[in-house]
Every structure is written in structure tokens, then in C-alpha cells.
Write an enzyme that holds these catalytic residues in place. Structure first.
Site, short mmCIF file in Angstrom:
data_model
loop_
_atom_site.label_atom_id
_atom_site.label_comp_id
_atom_site.label_asym_id
_atom_site.label_seq_id
_atom_site.Cartn_x
_atom_site.Cartn_y
_atom_site.Cartn_z
N HIS A 194 51.08 151.58 10.68
CA HIS A 194 50.78 150.78 9.48
C HIS A 194 49.56 151.32 8.72
O HIS A 194 48.78 150.55 8.15
CB HIS A 194 50.56 149.30 9.84
N ASN A 220 57.29 141.79 10.17
CA ASN A 220 57.92 142.98 9.59
C ASN A 220 58.95 142.54 8.55
O ASN A 220 59.31 141.36 8.47
CB ASN A 220 58.64 143.80 10.67
N TYR A 222 46.43 144.38 19.14
CA TYR A 222 45.90 144.34 17.76
C TYR A 222 44.38 144.18 17.72
O TYR A 222 43.70 144.98 17.09
CB TYR A 222 46.62 143.25 16.94
#
Ligand code: NDP
Length: 521
Positions: free
Chosen positions: A67, A140, A350
Site C-alpha cells: 500500500h 480493500n 499494522y
């Protein structure tokens, strides 16, 4: 003060600030260095020059491994329908309630400078600044993913990126992985449909993919999935259009989002829930913790609950969009993770990435700051810039009263979680049923099956012979005719085996529409 001039498309400044070094010292001429005499050498005492160069040398932070290329904006979420039967979540508490948010959309595999229109899944992330903390949706534009065991994630991503020797994108590597990990077939069907090349960020849907829990204070809960449907209508590029746009304007999606918001044309998405009670989940045909499966909408209809609108661009891309830090573990009371193993691993991964890229105090960066946070037991660390909780005790002190709000976790549903773990089975016939359903969906839309076959063939033809053949078998398991058509079209484009064997000068990767755009897969 800075203002955007719509007529010229430029920023206007209403002040004339005094230029200084970073420590605030006024500088007469920022474009000449101190030197001895007319021809130098330079002086170590020239802090302005050293400060400027040293800062420039450190401008880059690590780009996201996945990303990396993205665009974002601010907006607002509004509750449209009552969901108090499902959750106590502050943001969803009352029809008409509004909550500020920031969004970031991205490609997955490409580097920061890669083209926006490349064939790739898209990241679709939102951070909602609720009264009880930041709630992030890290979604997504596809409702599923390539895998259901998180240990495969780094391995799979390597196959989308560059070959370790050639430093080139590698069709053989990519299809070698897919054809030997066939639980990915469903996502391959999504990716090589025209939805793999969206027209713009404004024209794509977002899906939670994972199952979450919505909970109530009494400990009861429902399993849910979230769908965000674009109010602009789903619109896609063909393969050729995406390739052309990659050459003409590699930043098209970024520009389209910025310009439309700047022009007052605010994009919005209507948000829906799919809801299953724990009992329904146990009876459901599909494993709700399997990220390669959807919940068919005829079985679990969509229930509308809200809408978000993006209505303000950032002032500074790096500060606000490059540094925005989303995580599925940023949750709030009324929402909990499910036992989906890929979700569980993302809860860790994350924030781990943010600590690496932005530092341990990444939540103090203004775009990431919750409306209210008070956790003085977290102290110090790099860039503790919010006052570091001053003289507050850094332990649960008898000299400082704190309120600990009672939050009852939802009932565990252990029996079903255990069953789900037992269901993490090898690839079976079940894995080809939903890809087949999507093949049928494409058949209802003029030209979409043809485009799909062409999109796969253009890319797969760059892979070595054995890998191509194994991939045809995978598509045959989805639908016999689909497999046959992909084989015929791919072999028309594939290099002749003899020219490969002789190591002829033919390019290893055919540069055509499906590959010439720095395609991610
Ligand atoms: P239905 O047959 O009831 O409805 C069609 C679904 O297909 C809609 O969900 C729509 O997604 C999606 N769709 C329509 N056109 C395309 C396209 N060109 N490319 C990709 N997806 C498209 O759907 P079911 O729920 O029975 O599922 C059938 C298949 O649709 C699934 O196997 C899955 O691959 C795909 N799908 C299912 C979703 C779900 O959550 N159930 C979501 C998205 C796709 P949307 O309305 O969100 O645009």
C-alpha cells in the site's frame, strides 16, 4: 494563512512570513552559502546550509511495504439507519449522528511512484474520530483475499513484487505461487475481472472482507461484514485503458480524487452490514473466518446503516496522508475482532509497521490523534511531542485518581471458534464454488467474460510453460469452458517453447497492455 484559488488551481498566501533557520534565526539570503573569500571553501559555522542539507538527506521515511502508493482526504460519516439492536458503538449511536473521518485509498504491490491504474487490489481505509477513540476500517476494494492463513502473506506479497535477481516483475513467480496455492482462485477471479483496474478511487466499493463482531454492553454480539458501495457507481478501465492511463498520467487516481473534492464534487459511499447471529454462523454453509469466501447476498442480505462523504483535501500530503496510520486493531467499544486468523495477524502487523515507519509515538501525529486519549503509562520514546503527560504518575498511583470505564467483552463463542480453527483445511472443491459464482456474474454483463479471459491470458503468457499449464488446470476446476478458453488465448500469446529453450533474444516479459503498466500481478 493558505487559501486555494479555484480559478488558477494554486495556493494563495495572505502573509509574508520572515524566513529563518529551523531554530528560528532570521536569514538574509537562503540561497548562498558562507565561504572563505570568493571561491570557498565553505564554513562549518554555516548552520543554515548544514541544517538544510542534513534535513534534506533525511526527508524520506520507509515507504509502506504494501500500500505504498495512495491518496486520501477528510470527510464525515452519517448514521442513516438505527443499528442499536446490534451495537453500542458511539459512532453508530443515533440516526443523523455525524463523525469526522479521514480516508486513504491505495494500490497494494507497487512502489510509491508506481502507476495508479495498475491491475491490483486497492486498499480502502478510513479512520473515524469517535467520542470513544479512533475506529479504523482497513478494507480493500475486493470482498476477499488470496489466502486464509497469515503466514502466507509475506510469501505471497514477495511474488507480487520484484524478482530478487532481475529486480523485475515476474509473471512466472506470480503464477507459480497462485497455481500451487489454489485457495487464491476466488481473488484471482476478482483481480482479473475489470474491477482489478478501477476507473478511479471514487468509483470503487470497499469491503471489510474480514468478519467482525458488533457487541452490546450485555455481552451479546453478532458477526458482521461491512460493504461500502460507491454512490458514484462502479466504473472500471479495460486492460488497454488502464495501460494507456499508466503511461499518460500515472497519478490519475490521485489527481481525480483531489480535483473532484477541490471542485466541490464530493464523493460518497453508502455503508451496509451483513449480519449473522452466532447460531446462524454455526449453521452457515461457509466458514465465516475464511477470508477467501464471501457471504452470498441472497443468503445474507445487505442492511444499510450509514454513509460517508469526502469533502476536504489535506493541506500537506506527507503530514496528513503519508503519515496517517490505520490499523484494524484501532477499535472502539461496541466492536470486536472475530477469530479470523488473517484479521488476528493484521491486528499485530499494522501497528508494528507504524512503529517502524513513524516511531513508537505515531498516535501523537496530529492526523492520528484521537479526540481524547489519556494513557500516561506509555511514556517517552522517540518524538514524544504532546507534553509526555507532564507530571502525571507513570504508574497506577494512589496519588492520582483515574476512572477505568467498565467494558464487558462479548461472550467468547469458544465452541464455534474452535470449530473454525479445525476448518482451516487444505484446498478442496469448495474453494472453486464461489469463483464459479463470480464467473456467472461476469456472464451477466456484456463483454466481461471476454475481458477476463484476455486479462489473464495477457499476463499468464509471460510465465514459463509448466506454470502456465498448472494454472489452466486451476481455471478448469472453476469452470471447464473458462479453463479451455484461457489455455487457447494464453498459448496464442506465449513465446514458442523452442525460442525459450534456445534462450533467444525475445523479451522474457511481453510488454503489452496487461503487463506494460508496471502491473502488480
Ligand atoms: P449476487 O449474484 O447476489 O450479486 C452479484 C454480486 O457480484 C454483487 O455482490 C456485486 O458486488 C458483484 N459483482 C457484480 N459485478 C461484478 C464484477 N464485474 N466483478 C466482481 N464482482 C461483481 O452475488 P452473491 O453474493 O451470490 O455472490 C456471487 C459472487 O459475486 C461471489 O462469488 C463473489 O465473487 C462476488 N461478490 C460477492 C460479494 C458478496 O459480498 N456477496 C461482494 C462482491 C462480489 P457489489 O454489489 O458489491 O458491487
Amino acid at each position: 494563512m493558505v487559501a486555494y484559488d479555484q480559478s488558477t488551481g494554486t495556493l494563495r498566501y495572505s502573509e509574508k512570513p520572515i524566513y529563518t533557520t529551523s531554530n528560528g534565526c532570521p536569514i538574509n539570503d537562503p540561497e548562498s552559502s558562507q565561504r572563505v573569500g570568493q571561491n570557498g571553501p565553505l564554513l562549518l559555522q554555516d548552520f543554515h546550509l548544514i541544517d538544510l542539507l542534513a534535513h534534506f538527506d533525511r526527508e524520506r521515511i520507509p515507504e509502506r511495504v504494501v500500500h505504498a502508493k495512495g491518496a486520501g482526504a477528510y470527510g464525515e460519516f452519517e448514521v442513516l439507519d438505527d443499528v442499536s439492536d446490534l451495537t453500542s458503538c458511539d459512532m453508530l449511536n443515533g440516526v443523523g449522528k455525524k463523525t469526522k473521518c479521514v480516508a486513504r485509498f491505495s494500490t497494494v504491490g507497487g512502489e510509491k511512484g508506481s502507476p495508479d491504474s495498475a491491475r491490483d487490489p486497492r486498499g480502502f481505509s478510513l479512520k473515524f474520530y469517535t467520542e470513544e477513540g479512533n475506529w479504523d476500517w482497513v478494507f480493500n476494494n475486493t470482498p476477499i483475499f488470496f489466502l486464509r492463513d497469515p503466514s502466507k502473506f509475506p510469501i505471497f506479497i514477495h511474488t507480487q513484487k520484484r524478482n530478487p535477481q532481475t529486480n523485475l516483475k515476474d509473471a512466472t513467480m506470480f503464477w507459480d505461487y497462485l497455481s500451487t496455492h489454489q485457495e487464491s482462485a476466488h481473488q484471482v477471479m476478482q483481480l482479473f475481472s475489470d474491477r482489478g483496474t478501477p476507473y478511479s478511487y471514487r468509483h470503487m466499493n470497499g469491503y471489510s472482507g474480514h468478519t467482525y463482531k458488533l457487541t452490546k454492553p450485555d455481552g451479546t454480539f453478532h458477526y458482521i461484514q461491512i460493504h461500502c458501495k460507491t454512490d458514484q457507481g462502479s466504473k472500471t478501465f479495460t486492460n488497454a485503458e488502464a495501460a494507456n492511463m499508466a503511461a499518460e498520467n500515472p497519478d490519475w487516481h490521485t489527481q481525480d480524487l483531489f480535483d473532484s473534492i477541490q471542485n466541490g464534487d464530493f464523493p460518497s459511499w453508502t455503508c451496509y452490514l451483513q449480519v449473522l447471529s452466532p447460531e446462524q454462523a454455526e449453521q452457515f454453509r461457509w466458514n465465516i473466518f475464511d477470508l477467501t469466501k464471501v457471504w452470498p447476498q441472497k443468503d445474507v442480505p445487505l442492511r444499510r446503516f450509514g454513509k460517508f462523504t469526502l469533502n476536504r483535501n489535506c493541506e500537506n500530503y506527507f503530514a496528513e496522508i503519508e503519515q496517517v496510520a490505520f490499523s484494524p486493531s484501532h477499535m472502539v467499544p461496541g466492536v470486536e475482532p472475530s477469530a479470523d486468523p488473517v484479521l488476528q495477524s493484521r491486528l499485530f502487523s499494522y501497528p508494528d509497521t507504524h512503529r517502524h515507519r513513524l516511531g513508537v509515538n505515531y498516535q501523537q501525529i496530529p492526523v492520528n490523534q484521537p479526540l481524547r486519549a489519556f494513557n500516561p503509562y506509555q511514556r517517552d520514546g522517540i518524538m514524544a511531542v504532546n507534553g509526555n503527560y507532564g507530571a502525571n504518575p507513570n504508574y497506577p498511583s494512589t496519588y492520582r485518581n483515574m476512572t477505568y470505564k467498565p467494558v464487558k467483552p462479548s461472550q467468547e463463542h469458544e465452541r464455534w471458534a474452535g470449530a473454525a480453527v479445525a476448518q482451516q483445511l487444505p484446498v478442496s472443491e469448495e474453494d472453486f464454488v464461489q469463483p464459479g459464482m463470480l464467473w456467472e456474474v461476469l456472464g451477466r454483463q456484456a463483454g466481461q467474460q471476454d475481458n477476463f479471459v484476455g486479462n489473464v491470458a495477457g499476463h499468464l503468457s509471460g510465465a514459463k510453460d509448466g506454470v502456465r499449464r498448472r494454472t489452466y488446470d486451476m481455471f478448469r476446476k472453476i469452470d471447464g469452458e473458462l479453463g479451455r478458453r484461457i489455455e487457447v488465448e494464453t498459448e496464442k500469446l506465449a513465446p514458442h517453447p523452442q525460442s525459450q529453450a534456445k534462450g533467444s533474444a525475445e523479451p522474457r516479459f511481453k510488454v503489452e497492455a496487461s503487463q506494460g503498466m508496471g502491473i502488480q500481478v
